[in-house]
Each structure stands twice: as C-alpha cells, then as structure tokens.
Scaffold this active site. Structure first.
Site, PDB file in Angstrom:
ATOM      1  N   ASP A 119     -15.806   9.434  37.573  1.00 19.91           N
ATOM      2  CA  ASP A 119     -14.714   9.651  36.608  1.00 19.91           C
ATOM      3  C   ASP A 119     -13.481   8.591  36.986  1.00 19.91           C
ATOM      4  O   ASP A 119     -13.282   8.429  38.140  1.00 19.91           O
ATOM      5  CB  ASP A 119     -14.310  10.903  36.191  1.00 19.91           C
ATOM      6  CG  ASP A 119     -13.454  11.178  35.021  1.00 19.91           C
ATOM      7  OD1 ASP A 119     -13.198  10.059  34.280  1.00 19.91           O
ATOM      8  OD2 ASP A 119     -12.868  12.164  34.959  1.00 19.91           O
ATOM      9  N   SER A 120     -12.636   8.317  36.231  1.00 22.78           N
ATOM     10  CA  SER A 120     -11.219   7.690  36.691  1.00 22.78           C
ATOM     11  C   SER A 120     -10.494   8.801  37.369  1.00 22.78           C
ATOM     12  O   SER A 120      -9.720   8.395  38.159  1.00 22.78           O
ATOM     13  CB  SER A 120     -10.460   7.265  35.428  1.00 22.78           C
ATOM     14  OG  SER A 120     -10.275   8.267  34.433  1.00 22.78           O
ATOM     15  N   TYR A 159      -7.778   5.196  33.218  1.00 21.34           N
ATOM     16  CA  TYR A 159      -8.330   3.861  32.678  1.00 21.34           C
ATOM     17  C   TYR A 159      -7.918   3.548  31.025  1.00 21.34           C
ATOM     18  O   TYR A 159      -8.202   2.242  30.735  1.00 21.34           O
ATOM     19  CB  TYR A 159      -9.963   3.999  32.517  1.00 21.34           C
ATOM     20  CG  TYR A 159     -10.465   3.715  34.026  1.00 21.34           C
ATOM     21  CD1 TYR A 159      -9.748   3.794  35.200  1.00 21.34           C
ATOM     22  CD2 TYR A 159     -11.731   3.663  34.241  1.00 21.34           C
ATOM     23  CE1 TYR A 159     -10.283   3.752  36.347  1.00 21.34           C
ATOM     24  CE2 TYR A 159     -12.520   3.529  35.673  1.00 21.34           C
ATOM     25  CZ  TYR A 159     -11.739   3.618  36.498  1.00 21.34           C
ATOM     26  OH  TYR A 159     -12.227   3.531  37.779  1.00 21.34           O
ATOM     27  N   GLY A 160      -7.803   4.702  30.451  1.00 21.81           N
ATOM     28  CA  GLY A 160      -7.754   4.768  29.027  1.00 21.81           C
ATOM     29  C   GLY A 160      -6.888   3.276  28.497  1.00 21.81           C
ATOM     30  O   GLY A 160      -7.573   3.093  27.413  1.00 21.81           O
ATOM     31  N   CYS A 183     -16.721   9.440  32.488  1.00 22.70           N
ATOM     32  CA  CYS A 183     -15.290   8.918  32.047  1.00 22.70           C
ATOM     33  C   CYS A 183     -15.808   8.415  30.824  1.00 22.70           C
ATOM     34  O   CYS A 183     -16.557   7.604  30.564  1.00 22.70           O
ATOM     35  CB  CYS A 183     -14.862   7.720  33.065  1.00 22.70           C
ATOM     36  SG  CYS A 183     -13.684   6.900  32.332  1.00 22.70           S
ATOM     37  N   GLU A 218      -3.573  19.702  34.425  1.00 24.03           N
ATOM     38  CA  GLU A 218      -3.448  19.269  36.060  1.00 24.03           C
ATOM     39  C   GLU A 218      -2.451  20.028  36.641  1.00 24.03           C
ATOM     40  O   GLU A 218      -2.253  20.113  37.991  1.00 24.03           O
ATOM     41  CB  GLU A 218      -3.273  17.966  36.134  1.00 24.03           C
ATOM     42  CG  GLU A 218      -4.681  16.911  35.684  1.00 24.03           C
ATOM     43  CD  GLU A 218      -4.527  15.601  36.112  1.00 24.03           C
ATOM     44  OE1 GLU A 218      -3.370  14.954  36.275  1.00 24.03           O
ATOM     45  OE2 GLU A 218      -5.402  15.075  36.024  1.00 24.03           O
ATOM     46  N   CYS A 220     -12.768  15.013  26.100  1.00 23.14           N
ATOM     47  CA  CYS A 220     -12.190  14.829  27.380  1.00 23.14           C
ATOM     48  C   CYS A 220     -12.388  15.771  28.493  1.00 23.14           C
ATOM     49  O   CYS A 220     -12.449  16.772  28.147  1.00 23.14           O
ATOM     50  CB  CYS A 220     -10.566  14.678  27.402  1.00 23.14           C
ATOM     51  SG  CYS A 220      -9.625  14.570  28.883  1.00 23.14           S
ATOM     52  N   HIS A 266     -11.198  17.200  30.745  1.00 22.04           N
ATOM     53  CA  HIS A 266     -10.333  17.956  31.165  1.00 22.04           C
ATOM     54  C   HIS A 266     -10.272  19.427  30.227  1.00 22.04           C
ATOM     55  O   HIS A 266      -9.865  20.460  30.498  1.00 22.04           O
ATOM     56  CB  HIS A 266      -8.664  17.614  31.059  1.00 22.04           C
ATOM     57  CG  HIS A 266      -8.123  16.782  32.330  1.00 22.04           C
ATOM     58  ND1 HIS A 266      -8.985  15.461  32.641  1.00 22.04           N
ATOM     59  CD2 HIS A 266      -7.326  17.143  33.162  1.00 22.04           C
ATOM     60  CE1 HIS A 266      -8.352  14.946  33.653  1.00 22.04           C
ATOM     61  NE2 HIS A 266      -7.454  15.895  33.996  1.00 22.04           N
TER      62      HIS A 266
END
Lengths: 270, 270
Positions: free
Chosen positions: A10-11, A42-43, A73, A152, A186, A188
């Site tokens: 993943d990024s 990366y988005g 990702c 996060e 996503c 997350h």
C-alpha cells in the site's frame, strides 16, 4: 500446495487492515507487507508516477520469492493493475473489483454508497466497475478527507465527539439518500466501522475493500492449488521511511498487539 | 534596489500565511510561491528525504531569477536550512530563527510554549535556538498533528466542536504549565489564532512563524539594498499536484479573495 509468502503493499499503513483480513481468512500464510511511507499518499499523483511507484513496490516485494501479491492500495488498483498483471507472472489481486462485485451482490434496492479519498472518488472507477456488473445499480459517492488523519491520530472510537461529529457530517446526507450498502473504499476506514454504523444504522451493510480482496485472493490461491499447509503464518513489515509510533498505529490496524518495529528500506533502489 | 522576485516555498499551502504577511510587510515585492502539494506533509519523513525534497523545491524556484528565498516550511527550516544556504548564493530566511528571537524578546517569565508538527518538535531545533539566545528561557513543546488536516478542511473557526475539542486537548496542559508566550511553529496555525486564544486566554502572547520571517526578510533586503521600488507587487502560485479547491483554501490563508488557480508543475523534474 505452495509455502511461499504472499506480498501485500500500500502507499502507507492503511493496507495493514488488509493484512488483518488476510490473517483471519488465510491464517496459515506467510505475509510480507510493504508500506511506501516515504511517498504516501499516491492519490493525487499522475498515472505515470503511480505506475512507476507501483512497479518499484512490486520489484521490492519480488526480491522475495512470492506466490501472489495483494495490492491494498486503491489508487494503484484503479490505475495500474492491468499493466502490473501483464508484467508479472504471478496472481495479483486489487481492492476495487472484488469490492464492487460484493456490493452488487449485497444491495437490495440497488443503491450503493461509496466513501473514499478525494482521488478515488474523482477517478469514478467504482461507478464504472459497478456499472459494468449491473447497470441498474446507482452509486452515491462522498469523499471523507478527514477520516485518514483522524484514524492515524487514534480518533476512531465511538463516543469521541471529534470523530462522531465529522462522521455525522460526512454520512448523514448519505444515509438520507437511501443507500442500503456502503463501500468503505479506503483501507483506513474499517477502523471506523463502529462509528460509521452508529450514523448509518443497522440497515446498511458495510463492505470493506481489504476484506473482499482477501476473500478474492483465497479463491484465487485455492483454484490454483497454491494454499499453504500450515496452521499459523507470520507477517513481516517493511516501510520506506520512518514512521512515528509504527507499533501503535500498526496495532490499531491489525487489532492485535505488535511488538516489533518495521524494517526500513530505500524504495528508490528498486 | 532590486526588482527581481522573492521565492517562497512550503510543503503545501500553509506557507500562504507567510505570503499574507509578506504582502502586508513588503507590499511592493513580486512573489513566487511554490507549494509541494504532491508530497505534503514533510513532517513525518526522514532528514534525507526532507533535504532531497527541499533541494528540488529550491531548484524549481531558482528556475526564476530570484533575489531571495523565504522557506515557509518549519520542517525544512529546522532540518535543511544550513545545507541549503551553503549550496545557494542568495539570501535565505527560514521560520525558526526569527521566531525564536522574537519569543525571547517577548517572554516575561522566561517560559515559552511551542506548538508544531511532530518532526519540528522532535528536531529540538526551537529549544536549541532559544537556548543559544538565552539559556534561562525554558521551552514547553507539544506536537499538534491534527491541526493541519483540520485547517485544510476548513475547520478553524471558534465554535466548531471538532477544532475546539482538539485544541483544548492539545493546549490545556500547555496553559497549565504557565507559559506566557506561545510560538505557532507551523504556517497553518495562524488561521487557528482565535481558537488558540480561546484556550490560552489573553495573557499569552502568540508568535507567528510566518510573520516573524517576513520581518526578518525585510531587514535582510533593506540591509543589502535589495528592496523593490514599487507600490504594488503581485504573487504567482505554483503547486506540484492538483489541489482540490485551491482558490478556497488559498483565500483562507491569504485572508483575501483569490480569483485564479495555481499553476501545476512536475517537481520530480527538478
């Protein structure tokens, strides 16, 4: 039977939620995770840059002898999967297709919600993929840019006025639009399942991209006779830059205590 | 007299608050702003990565014929300023030194607070710089990682339960520590002045890094006879990636309406 490990990338660290699903769905497999934390996110990047980065990620992972790769990702899955498949002679699973297939199966009224980053929503890939599977299914999409930084920073628990308020603002219009299925687009977002369920209610089915891609990988390995014959696999973690509190953040995503750091590598060398 | 433009850069759009200060303090100057929006945030990255990025940012800005550079990025100022100065033969002003000098002047009881990103706090550069100016001044530091994403999503107004809650959690321990001066060590934070003042009370002086570096740049240009002889300068904006709602976000930072988009460049080419 094939005892070689599975690569996951993943990024950043969000893809660890896919590792969690893999450890539940394929508990005997060896996993090697790479999070490209020096170049996250990366988005917003161009297709060429994303493809270049994805090729490096794959080259690093393939410095191990792998039997398959899971691309956790969303951005790479939507832009580069076909090209990577052409260039690599091993099974590769992305997050978009399995998730869309599941959403089309699950929806009762043909109204599917999608929450994701700005880039994923803007790409329109979920709408296109769902449209190709069933053109009667309507997609209601919404970018939720604060979800990633809030997760996060550990703010994913119901009862926290900060995440509850932000989630209500993002999701109430979506609930009112009458969707019966919601794609967590996503990696997350699975950490926010309880918060999201609190706003959407029990009538809306949540579909996690990481989980569906783990199921897809299991089907793929089984069909090719590549499953590992073992009770308990291990996971190893690599990142491309220092990560503040890696153990803490990884423990949140994996929902288990992690007692070792990630190994840091220089992705520019691959 | 020197009519060449001044370059300003930041990892993202936060540095626009320094542009706002420059337009007030040096209204006649031409400004060229670069925001590295494809690689923001720099905060959590390694020193080597930050230096590499900063060098590219400077190379892009120097593709114009500049007379000076203001580094509006706290992370770059704390990690890479000395190296960049050695490599470039034009005046470069960062945000740390001018801010620390002001804080030492302002504090009455010798207790200065610092709020910034994880990387800036971890670097210890503010403590070192203040210690070199006056070793009796004590610094109380706190990373506020959610402030940047909240500001960038428009959540900087007092009365918004999300920012008020996060600000209270970050700042109440700092207020209780008895500081009389607070350094806003990140260019996003001036937008939070009212929210921060709401928690800290009127007895604490807020010092904005962007503003102090604009004053420092004025002193530098004046001392070298490099000020421009003009009433009204213009600013041009460059970014390295698409920015959703650039006009909106830029207007917040500049505190004036902006009616044109930023130009997008490929920073990997520099």
């Amino acid at each position: 039977m094939d005892n070689r490990p599975i690569g996951v990338f993943d990024s950043g660290l969000g893809g660890l939620s896919a590792v969690r699903s893999l450890r539940r769905i394929l508990p005997g497999e060896q996993l090697i995770y790479f999070g490209d934390t020096s170049r996250v996110p990366y988005g917003g990047r161009s297709r060429e840059t994303i493809l270049k980065y994805a090729r490096q990620d794959v080259r690093f992972l393939r410095s191990f002898d792998l039997k398959a790769i899971l691309i956790a990702c969303g951005t790479v899955s939507t832009t580069s999967l076909e090209m990577l498949r052409e260039e690599n002679d091993l099974p590769m699973v992305g997050v978009v297709e399995p998730t869309c297939r599941r959403a089309v199966e699950v929806t009762r009224r043909g109204r599917v919600g999608l929450i994701a980053t700005h880039a994923s929503v803007r790409s329109g890939v979920y709408e296109t993929t769902i449209g190709a599977l069933d053109k009667k299914v309507e997609v209601v999409a919404r970018a939720c840019p604060l979800f990633v930084p809030l997760v996060e920073n550990g703010r994913f628990r119901p009862g926290d006025v900060v995440i509850d308020t932000v989630a209500r603002e993002y999701l109430e219009p979506m609930r009112e639009s009458g969707i019966d299925t919601l794609i967590l687009g996503c990696t997350h977002y699975p950490l926010l399942s309880d918060v999201i369920r609190g706003v959407m209610g029990d009538g809306v089915e949540l579909i996690s991209a990481g989980e569906e891609s783990a199921f897809e990988l299991k089907r793929t390995l089984k069909a090719r006779g590549l499953l590992r014959d073992c009770q308990q696999g291990e996971a190893t973690y690599y990142v491309s830059d220092r990560v503040d509190d890696f153990e803490q953040i990884a423990s949140w995503f994996l929902q288990e205590d992690l007692h070792h750091e990630a190994n840091r590598i220089d992705i520019d060398r691959y």
